[in-house]
Design an enzyme around this catalytic site. Structure first.
Site, PDB file in Angstrom:
ATOM      1  N   SER A 155      13.983 -22.333 -53.765  1.00 19.99           N
ATOM      2  CA  SER A 155      14.807 -21.082 -53.179  1.00 19.99           C
ATOM      3  C   SER A 155      14.144 -19.853 -52.945  1.00 19.99           C
ATOM      4  CB  SER A 155      16.043 -21.066 -54.111  1.00 19.99           C
ATOM      5  OG  SER A 155      15.851 -21.482 -55.422  1.00 19.99           O
ATOM      6  N   ASP A 162      16.567 -25.070 -67.143  1.00 22.22           N
ATOM      7  CA  ASP A 162      16.931 -26.062 -65.937  1.00 22.22           C
ATOM      8  C   ASP A 162      16.087 -27.256 -66.028  1.00 22.22           C
ATOM      9  OD1 ASP A 162      16.546 -24.801 -62.381  1.00 22.22           O
ATOM     10  OD2 ASP A 162      18.049 -26.118 -63.610  1.00 22.22           O
TER      11      ASP A 162
END
Ligand SMILES: *[C@@H]1O[C@H](CO)[C@@H](O)[C@H](O)[C@H]1NC(C)=O
Ligand SMILES: *[C@@H]1O[C@H](CO)[C@@H](O)[C@H](O)[C@H]1NC(C)=O
Ligand SMILES: *[C@@H]1O[C@H](CO)[C@@H](O)[C@H](O)[C@H]1NC(C)=O
Ligand SMILES: *[C@@H]1O[C@H](CO)[C@@H](O)[C@H](O)[C@H]1NC(C)=O
Ligand SMILES: *[C@@H]1O[C@H](CO)[C@@H](O)[C@H](O)[C@H]1NC(C)=O
Ligand SMILES: *[C@@H]1O[C@H](CO)[C@@H](O)[C@H](O)[C@H]1NC(C)=O
Ligand SMILES: *[C@@H]1O[C@H](CO)[C@@H](O)[C@H](O)[C@H]1NC(C)=O
Ligand SMILES: *[C@@H]1O[C@H](CO)[C@@H](O)[C@H](O)[C@H]1NC(C)=O
Ligand SMILES: *[C@@H]1O[C@H](CO)[C@@H](O)[C@H](O)[C@H]1NC(C)=O
Ligand SMILES: *[C@@H]1O[C@H](CO)[C@@H](O)[C@H](O)[C@H]1NC(C)=O
Ligand SMILES: *[C@@H]1O[C@H](CO)[C@@H](O)[C@H](O)[C@H]1NC(C)=O
Length: 807
Positions: free
Chosen positions: A561, A677
């Site tokens: 991203s 994450d």
């Protein structure tokens, strides 16, 4: 004057003979002139342009750098051989190119005097000899017949002597660029009568004189006046305000005196106003506020007094505000906080005081702040510690008090000078995170507590900490050693804070909890563990560009991203991956980059991705992180692609790898790290299929201060419902041909793992398992599987178990 007349006469005579000859001249004349020019030059045999291109056999109009673009005459009109690495002198044959309009010899290494042949080129409009090694005085006769000349660029040579008065006869001149030579003597005043002039540039010579009081009456088109670093003096004429086209007014490093006239405010196009390093007196006129396009205001090193006018906020475009080394009084006006493009703020060495405006934290593009040697008081606003691009901060020699704010968000910081204030409290441990900090000074304050030893503090010496009676720490700092009580108290504080955590039921909470449970046992032993000293390689941005074919698509491995990952082959022959972040308009990208650099550069474990180097280019808004190359890609690819499959023992190995990485992050590092994450996409496999945890972009470093606050967010929620095992298990595992006995043993093993997974994600932290216990259970399972002989793959061949899709 007499000699000028003589030269003029001689030149006129030459011109006359020449003109009559010109009638018989042709394109062949031009060819021979250029071949003669070539024969005077030296260049390497690999200079394909001259050696192989300028040949007697080919048509001169097709030669490199030669233009014949006047259809009315079949002659050479343009010659441009700039930047070709040529040396030698310019043959007088150039004077035979009688139809030449434009001659560009710039950026070579030509030497010798001003090429006199040029004097014959009466059609010449543009002459550029910049960036060569020409020298000597310019003969006044040169300009007599160049009346069509529009631009004369002689920048960066070693021409010397006076600027010939005859320059003023070039009535069509729009650009006169004589910068960076050795010209001296007075400026010919006639130059200020050249009404077409747009650029007048004398920077870097020893030219003297005053600016005429009516300077703008005859220069209506003046766009840039560059006179810095000369010997000009006298006042700044008020009439300058009438040069309405002026964008660049650069008069610094001369001896201009008197006041800065308010009429300057009439220059509505002005972009740069630089009159620093002169002898200006009086105050800064408030009319400055009318300069709405101003990007740089530089008046440093003068004798200016008075206050900084509130109107200084009039141009929102201002990037540089340089007023240091004057006699300015008062406070920093609040209006400064509106200058959102501000990058450089130099107010040092004045008599300013009062508090810093708290809104300074809005100035997100600030790179340099120098407020040293004033009388500022109050606390250093915490918001200064959040300026994301700050490189230099000097607040030395003021009366700041209170504690040093946290600066760990300013990863770019290189110099931090807080010396000679009245600061109290400790030197924040978080400063250890400032990897680029080279120059640090807190001498002459009233600081106390332990001096950090990690990160850049390794290189600091006693002279950064002088005269702070309360500081203690390592012998290199020449302060008292710290007492043991100190660190014990801190350990208690950590425990106290962490026992209070039980917020979300997310994976994050699970990870944090794993840390707490274990921390109780570990804390005492970890206390003195230093962060490992990981040596960064030095890799330049240009090397990365080369190594990735300029970040070419062929090298692209993955797109995230905020970043793109490229394969690269470094100059030492090693294969690596480089992760490139573009900061422009993406604050989050910058933060992700900084977090990753910060963490990766400090942690090292066989199951974490290895950090090789980081390369921030704040000036280009780009950051790159060079990482170990993982030839087998991500675990996600192996789990969800039909072209690959992993057998149970490989999966178990990877689980052990990931759990070991988490164990290291939570328990073995000075500050516990929460990854936030953990998912298959963030586990990369090396050539031996060993798992490496990566992507620390949203990871959190827990510290004593912010441990609680920071763990409330993030995390990808994993969901496993307790269904029948056979229904949730990856069908790739079931599909493999194998014996029934093994199959049952494997399924037993799978169910144990499932139970373990469910225990790890229990809602209540109290029910969750310690990650160290998870590692040992997984290891036990693995050894059971091996003894039951369900491991069909020899370990060394782990990477070869690629199996084709059956469907
Ligand atoms: C010389 O260079 C020019 C421009 O690159 C090219 O068009 C031309 O064909 C070349 N001529 C010869 C004879 O190599
Ligand atoms: C310049 O042109 C004249 C007349 O064509 C010729 O005699 C002379 O040799 C030329 N000079 C050079 C250097 O080409
Ligand atoms: C001046 O010219 C020399 C030689 O061409 C070059 O190496 C140097 O970089 C130039 N300097 C500037 C300031 O342009
Ligand atoms: C500049 O032009 C003005 C008016 O045309 C004239 O009076 C003055 O003498 C000129 N200055 C110089 C130095 O040539
Ligand atoms: C600016 O120009 C105007 C008219 O062109 C003139 O009246 C005025 O005196 C000039 N200002 C200065 C300061 O020279
Ligand atoms: C120029 O500046 C002066 C003083 O600031 C002002 O009185 C005058 O109106 C301005 N002239 C123009 C044409 O803007
Ligand atoms: C200055 O800031 C404005 C917005 O406040 C922005 O539009 C502009 O592009 C900026 N200029 C520069 C040179 O960064
Ligand atoms: C920071 O300060 C150093 C030393 O004074 C200087 O060389 C450097 O250019 C400054 N950096 C910035 C971004 O202003
Ligand atoms: C420093 O602070 C102390 C108390 O906080 C005060 O007494 C002292 O005057 C201050 N010193 C200076 C130089 O401001
Ligand atoms: C300490 O200084 C040495 C040599 O100047 C340098 O190579 C090293 O990177 C520095 N270490 C840190 C942590 O800044
Ligand atoms: C820190 O500041 C003090 C006082 O200004 C000075 O004597 C000392 O040399 C400085 N130390 C460093 C490392 O610059």
């Amino acid at each position: 004057m007499g000699s000028t007349v003589f030269f003029t006469t001689v030149t006129a005579l030459i011109m006359h003979c020449f003109m009559s000859l010109a009638l018989q001249q042709s394109i062949e004349t031009d060819k021979y002139a250029l071949l003669a020019l070539k024969s005077h030059l030296s260049f390497g045999p690999d200079n394909i342009f001259l050696e192989k291109n300028w040949t007697a056999e080919s048509s001169v109009c097709g030669w490199y750098g030669v233009a014949c673009d006047d259809p009315r005459v079949n002659r050479v009109t343009g010659l441009s051989i700039s930047c070709m690495g040529l040396t030698g002198s310019i043959s007088s044959s150039v004077g035979n190119l009688s139809f030449l309009h434009s001659l560009d010899l710039s950026w070579n290494s030509f030497h010798g005097n001003f090429p006199e042949g040029i004097a014959l080129l009466q059609r010449l409009q543009h002459l550029d000899l910049s960036n060569n090694l020409f020298s000597g005085a310019i003969p006044p006769s040169i300009f007599v017949s160049l009346s069509n000349l529009q631009s004369l660029r002689l920048k960066n040579n070693t021409f010397s002597g006076n600027v010939p008065m005859e320059v003023a006869d070039l009535h069509s001149l729009t650009v006169l660029d004589l910068q960076f030579n050795l010209f001296s003597g007075p400026i010919p005043l006639g130059i200020f009568n050249l009404s077409s002039l747009e650029i007048l540039a004398f920077t870097g010579n020893k030219v003297s004189g005053n600016l005429p009081m009516d300077i703008c009456s005859h220069l209506p088109r003046l766009n840039g006046l560059y006179l810095w670093n000369n010997e000009f003096d006298g006042p700044i004429p008020a009439s300058l305000g009438n040069c309405s086209q002026l964008e660049f007014l650069i008069l610094s490093s001369n001896a201009f005196s008197g006041i800065l006239p308010g009429e300057i405010g009439n220059l509505s196009s002005l972009v740069v106003l630089d009159i620093g390093d002169n002898q200006l007196t009086g105050s800064i006129p408030s009319e400055i506020g009318h300069l709405h396009r101003l990007q740089s205001l530089s008046l440093g090193n003068n004798w200016l007094s008075g206050i900084i006018p509130e109107t200084v906020g009039g141009s929102l475009e201002i990037q540089e505000l340089i007023l240091n080394d004057n006699r300015i009084v008062g406070t920093i006006p609040d209006a400064i906080c509106n200058l959102r493009n501000l990058s450089v703020l130099h107010l040092g060495m004045n008599s300013l005081g009062g508090y810093l405006p708290p809104g300074m934290g809005n100035l997100k593009f600030l790179r340099t702040i120098d407020l040293s040697r004033n009388s500022f008081t109050g606390k250093i606003p915490a918001s200064v510690g959040t300026l994301p691009y700050l490189v230099n901060l000097s607040l030395a020699q003021n009366e700041f008090e209170g504690s040093i704010p946290e600066f760990q968000q300013i990863m770019s910081l290189e110099t931090l000078d807080l010396s000679q204030n009245n600061l109290t409290g400790g030197v924040p441990q978080s400063l250890e995170a400032l990897l680029y900090l080279k120059w640090f000074n807190v001498s002459y304050n009233r600081l106390s507590g332990q001096i950090p030893t990690g990160g850049p503090f390794r290189n600091f010496t006693a002279s950064s900490f002088m005269s702070n009676a309360g500081l203690c720490g390592a012998p290199q700092f020449e302060v008292l050693p710290c007492s043991i009580n100190h660190s014990k108290r801190r350990a208690h504080l950590i425990m106290h804070l962490f026992l209070g955590i039980f917020p979300a039921s997310l994976v994050t909470a699970f990870l944090v909890f794993l840390f707490i449970r274990n921390r109780k046992k570990k804390i005492a032993s970890v206390q003195n563990v230093e962060s490992p000293d990981i040596k960064q390689k030095h890799i330049s941005y240009s090397e990365l560009q080369t190594a990735t074919n300029r970040f070419g698509e062929g090298n692209l491995l993955a797109l995230g991203s905020y970043s793109a990952i490229y394969e690269c082959c470094l100059s030492d022959g090693t294969y690596s991956a480089v992760k490139v972040f573009h900061f422009k308009n993406a604050r989050a990208a910058r933060e992700t980059f900084l977090t990753e650099c910060d963490l990766l550069s400090r942690i090292r474990h066989r199951n974490l991705i290895e950090f090789i180097a980081s390369c921030p280019r704040w000036d280009l808004d780009i950051g790159a992180i060079v990482l170990e190359y993982m030839p087998n890609g991500s675990l996600e690819r192996w789990l969800y692609s039909h072209n690959y499959c992993l057998d149970i023992s490989q999966r178990l190995d990877i689980m052990i790898d990931v759990a070991s990485a988490l164990d290291y992050l939570h328990n073995n590092y000075y500050f516990p790290v929460v990854h936030c994450d953990v998912k298959p996409g963030n586990v990369l496999l090396d050539e031996d299929m060993v798992g490496h945890l990566c992507d620390f972009g949203i990871a959190k470093l827990l510290s004593v201060r912010d441990g609680v606050v920071r763990t409330k967010t993030m995390g990808t929620v994993g969901y496993i419902a307790p269904d029948e095992i056979m229904q949730v298990v990856d069908c790739n595992l079931l599909r493999q041909d194998h014996q029934i006995a093994n199959f049952e043993a494997e399924m037993q093993c799978v169910s144990t793992i499932m139970e373990l997974a469910l225990q790890c994600t229990a809602t209540s932290p109290g029910e969750r398992m310690n990650i160290q216990d998870v590692v040992s259970i997984l290891k036990k399972l693995r050894s059971q599987i091996i003894t039951q002989n369900c491991d069909r793959t020899p370990k060394s061949k782990r990477s070869e178990t690629l199996c084709k899709s059956t469907s």
